[in-house]
Structure formats: C-alpha cells, structure tokens
Design a protein around this motif. Structure first.
Motif, PDB file in Angstrom:
ATOM      1  N   ASN A 189       0.516  -1.330  -0.440  1.00 26.33           N
ATOM      2  CA  ASN A 189       0.074   0.094  -0.026  1.00 26.33           C
ATOM      3  C   ASN A 189       0.265   0.894  -0.065  1.00 26.33           C
ATOM      4  OD1 ASN A 189      -2.564  -1.841   0.057  1.00 26.33           O
ATOM      5  ND2 ASN A 189      -3.345  -1.029   2.479  1.00 26.33           N
ATOM      6  N   ALA A 190       2.062   1.487   0.762  1.00 25.34           N
ATOM      7  CA  ALA A 190       3.066   2.128   0.265  1.00 25.34           C
ATOM      8  C   ALA A 190       3.413   2.595  -0.582  1.00 25.34           C
ATOM      9  CB  ALA A 190       4.221   1.728   1.215  1.00 25.34           C
ATOM     10  N   VAL A 191       3.157   1.876  -2.027  1.00 27.25           N
ATOM     11  CA  VAL A 191       3.390   2.108  -3.178  1.00 27.25           C
ATOM     12  C   VAL A 191       2.274   3.638  -3.499  1.00 27.25           C
ATOM     13  CG1 VAL A 191       3.405   2.056  -5.730  1.00 27.25           C
ATOM     14  CG2 VAL A 191       4.254   0.565  -4.137  1.00 27.25           C
ATOM     15  N   ILE A 192       1.501   3.487  -3.344  1.00 31.49           N
ATOM     16  CA  ILE A 192      -0.247   3.806  -4.015  1.00 31.49           C
ATOM     17  C   ILE A 192       0.312   5.505  -3.279  1.00 31.49           C
ATOM     18  CG2 ILE A 192      -2.456   4.850  -3.459  1.00 31.49           C
ATOM     19  CD1 ILE A 192      -3.460   1.804  -4.537  1.00 31.49           C
ATOM     20  N   ALA A 193       0.711   4.859  -2.012  1.00 30.46           N
ATOM     21  CA  ALA A 193       0.505   6.350  -1.104  1.00 30.46           C
ATOM     22  C   ALA A 193       1.848   7.160  -0.769  1.00 30.46           C
ATOM     23  CB  ALA A 193       0.768   6.101   0.731  1.00 30.46           C
ATOM     24  N   CYS A 194       3.050   6.495  -1.769  1.00 30.95           N
ATOM     25  CA  CYS A 194       3.646   7.525  -2.124  1.00 30.95           C
ATOM     26  C   CYS A 194       3.355   8.792  -3.827  1.00 30.95           C
ATOM     27  CB  CYS A 194       4.818   6.987  -2.487  1.00 30.95           C
ATOM     28  SG  CYS A 194       6.217   5.554  -0.553  1.00 30.95           S
ATOM     29  N   LEU A 195       2.578   7.900  -4.421  1.00 29.36           N
ATOM     30  CA  LEU A 195       2.451   8.459  -5.857  1.00 29.36           C
ATOM     31  C   LEU A 195       1.485   9.713  -5.587  1.00 29.36           C
ATOM     32  CD1 LEU A 195       1.727   5.272  -7.874  1.00 29.36           C
ATOM     33  CD2 LEU A 195       3.210   7.205  -8.440  1.00 29.36           C
ATOM     34  N   VAL A 196       0.449   9.388  -4.683  1.00 26.63           N
ATOM     35  CA  VAL A 196      -0.510  10.338  -3.432  1.00 26.63           C
ATOM     36  C   VAL A 196       0.131  11.443  -3.292  1.00 26.63           C
ATOM     37  CG1 VAL A 196      -2.495  10.891  -2.452  1.00 26.63           C
ATOM     38  CG2 VAL A 196      -2.595   8.626  -3.629  1.00 26.63           C
ATOM     39  N   THR A 197       0.750  11.042  -2.463  1.00 27.81           N
ATOM     40  CA  THR A 197       1.297  12.444  -1.361  1.00 27.81           C
ATOM     41  C   THR A 197       2.443  12.895  -2.681  1.00 27.81           C
ATOM     42  OG1 THR A 197       1.775  10.426  -0.288  1.00 27.81           O
ATOM     43  CG2 THR A 197       2.852  12.942   0.499  1.00 27.81           C
ATOM     44  N   PHE A 198       3.168  12.157  -3.432  1.00 32.45           N
ATOM     45  CA  PHE A 198       4.271  13.129  -4.605  1.00 32.45           C
ATOM     46  C   PHE A 198       2.859  14.040  -5.240  1.00 32.45           C
ATOM     47  CE2 PHE A 198       5.578  13.245  -8.898  1.00 32.45           C
ATOM     48  CZ  PHE A 198       7.359  14.141  -8.343  1.00 32.45           C
ATOM     49  N   PHE A 199       2.028  13.282  -5.918  1.00 24.64           N
ATOM     50  CA  PHE A 199       0.894  14.343  -6.928  1.00 24.64           C
ATOM     51  C   PHE A 199       1.128  15.420  -5.938  1.00 24.64           C
ATOM     52  CE2 PHE A 199      -3.428  14.908  -7.962  1.00 24.64           C
ATOM     53  CZ  PHE A 199      -2.847  15.187  -9.026  1.00 24.64           C
ATOM     54  N   GLY A 200       0.194  15.495  -4.571  1.00 29.40           N
ATOM     55  CA  GLY A 200      -0.080  16.319  -3.712  1.00 29.40           C
ATOM     56  C   GLY A 200       0.770  17.305  -3.500  1.00 29.40           C
ATOM     57  N   VAL A 201       2.842  16.852  -2.824  1.00 27.57           N
ATOM     58  CA  VAL A 201       3.289  17.698  -2.670  1.00 27.57           C
ATOM     59  C   VAL A 201       3.499  18.479  -4.013  1.00 27.57           C
ATOM     60  CG1 VAL A 201       5.851  18.100  -2.667  1.00 27.57           C
ATOM     61  CG2 VAL A 201       3.898  16.102  -1.393  1.00 27.57           C
ATOM     62  N   THR A 202       3.768  18.066  -4.887  1.00 25.98           N
ATOM     63  CA  THR A 202       3.548  18.842  -6.255  1.00 25.98           C
ATOM     64  C   THR A 202       3.143  19.781  -6.299  1.00 25.98           C
ATOM     65  OG1 THR A 202       2.694  16.996  -7.519  1.00 25.98           O
ATOM     66  CG2 THR A 202       5.849  16.817  -7.036  1.00 25.98           C
ATOM     67  N   LEU A 203       1.869  19.446  -6.441  1.00 24.63           N
ATOM     68  CA  LEU A 203       0.734  20.459  -6.631  1.00 24.63           C
ATOM     69  C   LEU A 203       0.828  21.660  -5.909  1.00 24.63           C
ATOM     70  CD1 LEU A 203      -2.515  18.389  -7.425  1.00 24.63           C
ATOM     71  CD2 LEU A 203      -1.052  19.443  -9.518  1.00 24.63           C
ATOM     72  N   VAL A 204       0.898  21.858  -4.376  1.00 20.08           N
ATOM     73  CA  VAL A 204       1.050  22.423  -3.913  1.00 20.08           C
ATOM     74  C   VAL A 204       2.530  23.593  -4.393  1.00 20.08           C
ATOM     75  CG1 VAL A 204       1.831  23.138  -1.374  1.00 20.08           C
ATOM     76  CG2 VAL A 204      -0.325  21.241  -1.932  1.00 20.08           C
ATOM     77  N   PHE A 258      -6.483   9.747  -9.522  1.00 23.35           N
ATOM     78  CA  PHE A 258      -5.877  10.200  -7.976  1.00 23.35           C
ATOM     79  C   PHE A 258      -6.669  10.257  -6.678  1.00 23.35           C
ATOM     80  CE2 PHE A 258      -1.615  11.522 -10.255  1.00 23.35           C
ATOM     81  CZ  PHE A 258      -0.656  10.830  -9.716  1.00 23.35           C
ATOM     82  N   LEU A 259      -7.707  10.380  -7.815  1.00 26.06           N
ATOM     83  CA  LEU A 259      -8.286  10.531  -6.454  1.00 26.06           C
ATOM     84  C   LEU A 259      -9.339   8.790  -5.813  1.00 26.06           C
ATOM     85  CD1 LEU A 259     -10.884  11.559  -4.390  1.00 26.06           C
ATOM     86  CD2 LEU A 259     -12.490  11.461  -6.579  1.00 26.06           C
ATOM     87  N   HIS A 260      -9.570   8.403  -7.453  1.00 23.97           N
ATOM     88  CA  HIS A 260      -9.350   5.954  -7.432  1.00 23.97           C
ATOM     89  C   HIS A 260      -8.251   5.718  -6.513  1.00 23.97           C
ATOM     90  CE1 HIS A 260     -10.671   3.155  -9.799  1.00 23.97           C
ATOM     91  NE2 HIS A 260      -9.709   2.668  -9.133  1.00 23.97           N
ATOM     92  N   LEU A 261      -6.967   6.356  -6.498  1.00 19.97           N
ATOM     93  CA  LEU A 261      -5.806   5.240  -5.784  1.00 19.97           C
ATOM     94  C   LEU A 261      -6.236   5.737  -3.828  1.00 19.97           C
ATOM     95  CD1 LEU A 261      -3.047   6.693  -7.489  1.00 19.97           C
ATOM     96  CD2 LEU A 261      -4.299   4.561  -7.607  1.00 19.97           C
ATOM     97  N   ILE A 262      -6.897   7.142  -3.852  1.00 20.76           N
ATOM     98  CA  ILE A 262      -6.974   7.981  -2.711  1.00 20.76           C
ATOM     99  C   ILE A 262      -8.312   7.075  -2.167  1.00 20.76           C
ATOM    100  CG2 ILE A 262      -8.288   9.431  -1.088  1.00 20.76           C
ATOM    101  CD1 ILE A 262      -6.704  11.635  -3.181  1.00 20.76           C
ATOM    102  N   LEU A 263      -9.474   6.246  -2.470  1.00 16.15           N
ATOM    103  CA  LEU A 263     -10.119   5.658  -2.512  1.00 16.15           C
ATOM    104  C   LEU A 263      -9.597   4.897  -1.860  1.00 16.15           C
ATOM    105  CD1 LEU A 263     -13.377   6.919  -4.721  1.00 16.15           C
ATOM    106  CD2 LEU A 263     -12.714   7.593  -1.945  1.00 16.15           C
ATOM    107  N   ILE A 264      -9.153   3.990  -2.969  1.00 16.06           N
ATOM    108  CA  ILE A 264      -8.665   2.262  -2.503  1.00 16.06           C
ATOM    109  C   ILE A 264      -7.535   2.297  -1.587  1.00 16.06           C
ATOM    110  CG2 ILE A 264      -6.940   1.098  -3.344  1.00 16.06           C
ATOM    111  CD1 ILE A 264      -7.230   1.220  -6.207  1.00 16.06           C
ATOM    112  N   LEU A 265      -7.114   3.597  -1.287  1.00 13.10           N
ATOM    113  CA  LEU A 265      -6.131   4.100   0.079  1.00 13.10           C
ATOM    114  C   LEU A 265      -7.400   3.678   1.529  1.00 13.10           C
ATOM    115  CD1 LEU A 265      -3.016   5.121  -0.536  1.00 13.10           C
ATOM    116  CD2 LEU A 265      -3.259   2.855  -0.062  1.00 13.10           C
TER     117      LEU A 265
END
Length: 321
Positions: A189-204, A258-265
């Motif tokens: 699950n850390a893989v999805i968490a890393c992708l989602v975090t990277f997406f959020g950090v880069t956007l911010v 990415f919302l899909h990934l968040i919901l999977i988690l």
C-alpha cells in the motif's frame, strides 16, 4: 482478452487484494471490478487506439519542432520537450496495449504467460514513469519561470544549458528508477501512498510558486519603466501563464485517477467507492486526453512553435502530393 481485462494487463502496480473481515476477498484492482458486483463501464478499444495514435503523432511533432527550430533551444523548451516525451510514454503504452489486445482477441497473436508478464511490466513502468516525470517537469518549468521573472538579469547564468541537461537527466533517472521500484513492490500500500503524496506535494509546491510569482510580478511590473525589460517581463509572464494552463489541464485529467488511488487506500469496500471504481475506463480516457491536449496548448501559446509546426505539416503535405 476483453476490455474488462485491459487494466489487469496494465497498471499492475495498482492491483490490490483486500481481505474483508467476513473472509471474503475483494479484488480492488483498478481495472477488474467484477468482484464488487458493480459493472465496469466499457469503452471500445478502437477509441483508446485512435486517441493514442493522435496523441502520439502530436507529441512527436512537438519534439521534432523544438529540435528543428534553434529559436526554441532554451531551457524552458527543453523542459517542454521532455513533458511531450512524458505524454508520448502514455500514448505509446496505450497503443501497444490496445493493439496487443485486439490482435489477441481476433486470434492473430498467441501469447504465453511469460510474454504477458514482461509486456505488463514494461507498460506499467512506462505509465508510472510518465506521471512521475510529468509532475517533475511541471515543477521544473514553474521554477524556471520563477527565476526568469525575479532573477531576469542573472537568468542565463543561473539556468545554463548544462544545468538544464543535468536536471533533465536527474528527473528521468529518478522517474524510471522509482517506477521500477513501484512495480517490484506493487503489492505494498505504500506504493499508492507514495504516488498520492508526490502528486499532492508537487501540486502544492507549484501552486505556491505561481501564486508568489503572479503577486510579485504584478507589483514589480509597476516599477519597471524600461521598454526592453517590460517586454521581457511580458514574455516571462506569458510563459508562466502557459504552464499554469498546462498544470490545470493535468489536474483535471489526472485528478480522477489519483482520487481513485485515494479511495483504494481509504474505502475499498464502500459501496459509493465501488461505484466510483467502475468508472476507471473513463479516467484512462481523460489521461490519454491530457497527452492529446498538451501539444495544442504548446502550439496555441507559442507563436514560434506554432510557426514551426505549420511549416512541418505543410512540407509533409507537399511531399505527400
């Protein structure tokens, strides 16, 4: 292979099996939602193929145009060129996968499990590399525009061609390495968490940079009286606006994924989440559309690039005659 198996074939790094308390195993894959009891929305493979081919041709034209026109040989356009290559990865993976599926369905190609696994890994790495590199280059371009606006007199000493090449090499090396690691550890699950975090950090990061850029640029523009500096400022702001549009399109097209990934988690077994999962094919269409729209933005916002693209298309048409 039918259309419902499309996303078991690719995006393997997002395949997750969740054990429910009542000992029922729910396959919360991005592509195969048969176990959820909610039908996956089906989209003709021919549509995937058509969009993928159009996107591929568009991005190839952008890359060739930037290479061909010396006026476009600057760090910003080098980064845009790499962004186009990132879009090409999505297009190529989509075209290869769709052709592979169509040939298999019509009995024109026989595949073994080993061949399928190898192709699956390659496509997964290409798609994952695309999203990581796209986000990285959007941040890089934002930083480049920031330097152009606030350090205009020192820009050419700060952002040299050599440094731009080093940045590009580091981004691609990091993207490919991280994507390969994601595929190796795709069951974590850390893989999805890393992708989602990277997406959020880069956007911010990009949003904060642009906000600061536009506010201070507006203040500074009142203090700049020299004509050549005003033009330089206008050109820099035009580049910043172009990249703001690119970022907005990226968020719109990749956001549902990415919302899909968040919901999977967070809620893999929730009924409403399952309903959202069933729209995954539409999310893939949006991702492909992002690769298709980006070249149109480049051409619309850059007169020099638009001119080069017209010359290339007219020359190709003339020789075809």
């Amino acid at each position: 292979m039918n259309d419902s198996s499309r996303h078991h074939f690719s995006m393997k790094h997002m395949d997750y099996t969740y054990n429910i308390d009542n000992n029922i195993t729910l396959n919360a894959s991005l592509g195969d939602m048969n176990a959820t009891g909610i039908a996956q929305i089906m989209i003709p493979q021919e549509l995937f193929l058509m969009l993928g081919l159009i996107s591929l041709v568009e991005n190839i034209l952008v890359v060739v145009a930037i290479i061909k026109n010396r006026n476009l040989h600057s760090p910003m356009y080098y980064f845009i060129c790499c962004l186009a290559v990132s879009d090409m990865l999505v297009s190529v993976s989509n075209v290869v996968e769709t052709l592979f599926m169509l040939l298999t369905e019509h009995g024109l190609l026989l595949v073994t499990a080993k061949m399928l696994q190898h192709l699956d890994n390659v496509i997964d790495i290409m798609i994952c590399s695309s999203v990581v590199s796209s986000l990285s280059f959007l941040c890089t371009i934002a930083a480049d525009r920031y330097i152009t606006i606030f350090y205009a007199l020192r820009y050419h000493s700060i952002m040299t061609t050599r440094r731009a090449v080093v940045i590009i090499a580091v981004v691609w090396l990091t993207s490919i390495t991280s994507s390969s690691l994601f595929i190796v550890y795709h069951t974590d699950n850390a893989v999805i968490a890393c992708l989602v975090t990277f997406f959020g950090v880069t956007l911010v990061f990009t949003a904060v940079l642009y906000l600061h850029m536009f506010i201070l640029a507006h203040v500074h523009s009142r203090r700049i009286m020299a004509l050549h500096k005003s033009r330089r400022k206008a050109t820099s702001m035009k580049g910043a606006i172009t990249l703001t549009i690119l970022l907005g399109v990226f968020v719109i097209c990749w956001g549902p994924f990415f919302l899909h990934l968040i919901l999977i988690l967070t809620c893999p077994t929730n009924l409403y989440c399952k309903c959202y999962f069933s729209h995954f094919n539409l999310f893939l269409i949006l991702i492909i559309c992002n690769s298709l729209i980006d070249p149109l933005i480049y051409a619309y916002r850059s007169q020099e690039l638009r001119k080069t693209l017209k010359e290339m298309i007219f020359c190709s048409w003339f020789f075809a005659m």
